[in-house]
Design a protein around this motif. Structure first.
Motif, PDB file in Angstrom:
ATOM      1  N   ARG A   1       5.400  32.864  18.548  1.00  0.00           N
ATOM      2  CA  ARG A   1       4.121  32.284  18.503  1.00  0.00           C
ATOM      3  C   ARG A   1       3.434  31.996  19.549  1.00  0.00           C
ATOM      4  O   ARG A   1       2.374  32.139  19.881  1.00  0.00           O
TER       5      ARG A   1
ATOM      6  N   ASN B   1      11.105  31.611  16.775  1.00  0.00           N
ATOM      7  CA  ASN B   1       9.580  31.715  15.854  1.00  0.00           C
ATOM      8  C   ASN B   1       8.781  30.938  17.008  1.00  0.00           C
ATOM      9  O   ASN B   1       7.625  31.498  17.099  1.00  0.00           O
ATOM     10  N   ALA B   2       9.123  29.819  17.524  1.00  0.00           N
ATOM     11  CA  ALA B   2       8.173  29.230  18.310  1.00  0.00           C
ATOM     12  C   ALA B   2       7.661  29.957  19.717  1.00  0.00           C
ATOM     13  O   ALA B   2       6.598  30.129  20.166  1.00  0.00           O
ATOM     14  N   GLU B   3       8.763  30.645  20.173  1.00  0.00           N
ATOM     15  CA  GLU B   3       8.499  31.416  21.355  1.00  0.00           C
ATOM     16  C   GLU B   3       7.756  32.618  20.865  1.00  0.00           C
ATOM     17  O   GLU B   3       6.859  33.193  21.770  1.00  0.00           O
TER      18      GLU B   3
END
Length: 196
Positions: free
Chosen positions: A40, A36-38
């Motif tokens: 975003r 998810n962080a990647e």
């Protein structure tokens, strides 16, 4: 192995299994959080790239527009300089006409400017020193009566051309005044000659 050892071994096995499940769940959550962080981060980078491209394009368009405007301004300034040079050169040429041509020009101008009454024609000190003897006679022959001009013996404070005096009222017909009065018209004519 005794019963207590078996219970301890069973608890240890259950604990190990629970720790394994917790580690697996945690690893899955960490993996999901990282994905998810990647995602975003990729999305934010794409937005930053797009905004940067937009700004760079905008700056390039503004710069190109400013360059075009500056070029047009410089061309216009150069045209204005050339036009002014041509007009100034024409004035200098009129001032430097040889005596006969110079005074023929004075006669034509005075005949066109004379009022239908008696007046005086005033020349500069330099022109008075070289005026042809028959200028006044030729001037009045060119005028339509009742217009009549006498040549003033007093020098006018001008460089070239003449002044007309009627009852104390002075009309400036110096070449400088005529060129100044017709500057816009001459500027348009010179512009057409040079740039069309």
């Amino acid at each position: 192995m005794t019963g207590l050892d078996k219970i301890i071994a069973g608890i240890e096995a259950e604990s190990s299994a629970a720790i394994g499940r917790i580690e697996a769940e945690t690893a899955g959550r960490i993996s999901a959080i990282l994905e998810n962080a990647e995602e975003r981060a990729r999305s934010a980078c794409a937005e930053i790239d797009a905004e940067t491209e937009r700004r760079v394009g905008e700056i390039a368009r503004r710069t190109e527009s400013a360059v075009r405007l500056n070029r047009k301004r410089r061309i216009l300034e150069e045209k204005q300089r050339l036009i002014s040079e041509v007009i100034q050169s024409a004035l200098e040429t009129a001032r430097a006409l040889p005596g006969g041509a110079y005074f023929d020009t004075i006669l034509r101008m005075a005949a066109g400017k004379a009022h239908p009454r008696a007046g005086e024609l005033c020349l500069s000190a330099a022109d008075l020193s070289r005026v042809p003897a028959d200028l006044e006679e030729r001037l009045n022959a060119a005028l339509t009566p009742p217009a009549r001009l006498t040549l003033s013996k007093r020098p006018a404070a001008i460089r070239s051309g003449f002044l007309l005096l009627y009852d104390g009222i002075e009309e400036n017909c110096s070449f400088e005044a005529v060129f100044a009065a017709r500057h816009d018209e001459m500027q348009d004519q010179v512009s057409q000659l040079l740039f069309s």
